[in-house]
Design a protein around this motif. Structure first.
Motif, PDB file in Angstrom:
ATOM      1  N   TYR A  32       0.831  -1.205   0.000  1.00 13.58           N
ATOM      2  CA  TYR A  32       0.000   0.000   0.000  1.00 13.58           C
ATOM      3  C   TYR A  32       0.866   1.256   0.000  1.00 13.58           C
ATOM      4  O   TYR A  32       0.603   2.211  -0.723  1.00 13.58           O
ATOM      5  CB  TYR A  32      -0.924  -0.014   1.222  1.00 13.58           C
ATOM      6  CG  TYR A  32      -1.751   1.236   1.372  1.00 13.58           C
ATOM      7  CD1 TYR A  32      -2.920   1.417   0.639  1.00 13.58           C
ATOM      8  CD2 TYR A  32      -1.355   2.251   2.244  1.00 13.58           C
ATOM      9  CE1 TYR A  32      -3.676   2.575   0.772  1.00 13.58           C
ATOM     10  CE2 TYR A  32      -2.106   3.408   2.380  1.00 13.58           C
ATOM     11  CZ  TYR A  32      -3.257   3.561   1.643  1.00 13.58           C
ATOM     12  OH  TYR A  32      -3.997   4.711   1.769  1.00 13.58           O
ATOM     13  N   LEU A  33       1.899   1.241   0.845  1.00 17.91           N
ATOM     14  CA  LEU A  33       2.747   2.421   0.997  1.00 17.91           C
ATOM     15  C   LEU A  33       3.866   2.488  -0.041  1.00 17.91           C
ATOM     16  O   LEU A  33       4.502   3.529  -0.180  1.00 17.91           O
ATOM     17  CB  LEU A  33       3.379   2.431   2.397  1.00 17.91           C
ATOM     18  CG  LEU A  33       2.424   2.476   3.579  1.00 17.91           C
ATOM     19  CD1 LEU A  33       3.185   2.302   4.877  1.00 17.91           C
ATOM     20  CD2 LEU A  33       1.623   3.764   3.580  1.00 17.91           C
ATOM     21  N   LEU A 117      -0.169   5.146  18.887  1.00 15.78           N
ATOM     22  CA  LEU A 117      -0.202   4.363  17.657  1.00 15.78           C
ATOM     23  C   LEU A 117       0.217   5.261  16.516  1.00 15.78           C
ATOM     24  O   LEU A 117       0.223   6.488  16.627  1.00 15.78           O
ATOM     25  CB  LEU A 117      -1.596   3.773  17.398  1.00 15.78           C
ATOM     26  CG  LEU A 117      -2.762   4.729  17.166  1.00 15.78           C
ATOM     27  CD1 LEU A 117      -2.859   5.184  15.699  1.00 15.78           C
ATOM     28  CD2 LEU A 117      -4.060   4.056  17.550  1.00 15.78           C
ATOM     29  N   ASP A 118       0.601   4.606  15.432  1.00 17.92           N
ATOM     30  CA  ASP A 118       0.796   5.350  14.199  1.00 17.92           C
ATOM     31  C   ASP A 118       0.004   4.654  13.109  1.00 17.92           C
ATOM     32  O   ASP A 118      -0.238   3.448  13.165  1.00 17.92           O
ATOM     33  CB  ASP A 118       2.279   5.482  13.830  1.00 17.92           C
ATOM     34  CG  ASP A 118       2.906   4.178  13.402  1.00 17.92           C
ATOM     35  OD1 ASP A 118       2.437   3.105  13.828  1.00 17.92           O
ATOM     36  OD2 ASP A 118       3.872   4.203  12.633  1.00 17.92           O
ATOM     37  N   THR A 119      -0.436   5.435  12.153  1.00 16.93           N
ATOM     38  CA  THR A 119      -1.190   4.907  11.028  1.00 16.93           C
ATOM     39  C   THR A 119      -0.887   5.779   9.820  1.00 16.93           C
ATOM     40  O   THR A 119      -0.195   6.795   9.937  1.00 16.93           O
ATOM     41  CB  THR A 119      -2.705   4.856  11.343  1.00 16.93           C
ATOM     42  OG1 THR A 119      -3.382   4.141  10.309  1.00 16.93           O
ATOM     43  CG2 THR A 119      -3.307   6.232  11.521  1.00 16.93           C
ATOM     44  N   ASN A 120      -1.381   5.391   8.692  1.00 20.89           N
ATOM     45  CA  ASN A 120      -1.236   6.192   7.494  1.00 20.89           C
ATOM     46  C   ASN A 120      -2.524   6.985   7.291  1.00 20.89           C
ATOM     47  O   ASN A 120      -3.622   6.444   7.474  1.00 20.89           O
ATOM     48  CB  ASN A 120      -0.953   5.291   6.284  1.00 20.89           C
ATOM     49  CG  ASN A 120      -0.771   6.093   5.018  1.00 20.89           C
ATOM     50  OD1 ASN A 120      -1.741   6.429   4.351  1.00 20.89           O
ATOM     51  ND2 ASN A 120       0.475   6.423   4.701  1.00 20.89           N
ATOM     52  N   LYS A 121      -2.388   8.217   6.910  1.00 23.29           N
ATOM     53  CA  LYS A 121      -3.563   9.083   6.734  1.00 23.29           C
ATOM     54  C   LYS A 121      -4.533   8.529   5.698  1.00 23.29           C
ATOM     55  O   LYS A 121      -5.730   8.786   5.774  1.00 23.29           O
ATOM     56  CB  LYS A 121      -3.115  10.489   6.352  1.00 23.29           C
ATOM     57  CG  LYS A 121      -2.352  11.180   7.466  1.00 23.29           C
ATOM     58  CD  LYS A 121      -1.789  12.518   7.022  1.00 23.29           C
ATOM     59  CE  LYS A 121      -0.951  13.119   8.145  1.00 23.29           C
ATOM     60  NZ  LYS A 121      -0.286  14.361   7.725  1.00 23.29           N
ATOM     61  N   GLY A 122      -4.048   7.749   4.745  1.00 25.90           N
ATOM     62  CA  GLY A 122      -4.906   7.199   3.701  1.00 25.90           C
ATOM     63  C   GLY A 122      -5.716   5.986   4.117  1.00 25.90           C
ATOM     64  O   GLY A 122      -6.640   5.582   3.412  1.00 25.90           O
ATOM     65  N   LEU A 123      -5.395   5.401   5.240  1.00 26.36           N
ATOM     66  CA  LEU A 123      -6.137   4.231   5.730  1.00 26.36           C
ATOM     67  C   LEU A 123      -7.387   4.720   6.459  1.00 26.36           C
ATOM     68  O   LEU A 123      -7.453   4.761   7.686  1.00 26.36           O
ATOM     69  CB  LEU A 123      -5.243   3.370   6.629  1.00 26.36           C
ATOM     70  CG  LEU A 123      -4.023   2.763   5.932  1.00 26.36           C
ATOM     71  CD1 LEU A 123      -3.109   2.081   6.945  1.00 26.36           C
ATOM     72  CD2 LEU A 123      -4.445   1.777   4.850  1.00 26.36           C
TER      73      LEU A 123
END
Length: 156
Positions: A32-33, A117-123
């Motif tokens: 995805y990334l 936590l960390d995440t991706n802005k697109g998720l």
């Protein structure tokens, strides 16, 4: 009717299932990334699995392992929610949200005061789960070379 169970993974079989789901996550997120997660020491993580984690949670749908997440200790008072992932055939049952709720409950029992936590802005779906559970944006808490990372925390 769908039977959903969330358990603490303790047996070798359950730990192996969590490891397998986490590897699915790594494959998904790196695709995805279009970026490797090696900066998170993933090679060492999986060679010594599950040594970096305080708690492993496994979700089963009709007795089939479909999702997992973990708690990683950051300090005596803080933990990180790691590797939340639900396999495609388990989606649509709010399993991700249920896992995060259970992780929050377990973190409180352990005595943590804050969860990161960390995440991706697109998720978008993951972000909506965290927002619905009152996680708030926070500053970066580790070195991460990826530009679209969103850092969040929750006071427990």
């Amino acid at each position: 009717m769908q039977n959903i169970q969330i358990i603490k993974a303790k047996t070798p079989e359950d730990i192996s299932m969590v490891r397998s789901i986490f590897l699915d996550y790594i494959n998904f997120i790196e695709g995805y990334l279009d970026h490797s997660l090696d900066f998170q020491n993933t090679t060492e993580e999986f060679l010594n699995f599950p040594s970096v984690y305080k708690t492993l949670l496994l979700a089963k749908l009709n007795n089939n392992p479909v999702a997992a997440c973990a708690l990683k200790q950051l300090s005596d008072n803080a933990c990180e929610l790691k590797r939340l992932y639900c396999r495609p055939f388990g989606r649509g049952h709010k399993i991700g949200e249920s896992l995060v709720i259970r992780a929050i409950k377990d973190a409180k029992k352990i005595g943590y005061k804050k969860m990161y936590l960390d995440t991706n802005k697109g998720l978008k779906h993951a972000n909506s789960i965290y927002e619905d559970l009152k996680f708030k944006d926070t500053d970066s808490y580790y070195a991460n070379p990826m530009a679209d990372t969103r850092y969040m925390s929750l006071t427990l």
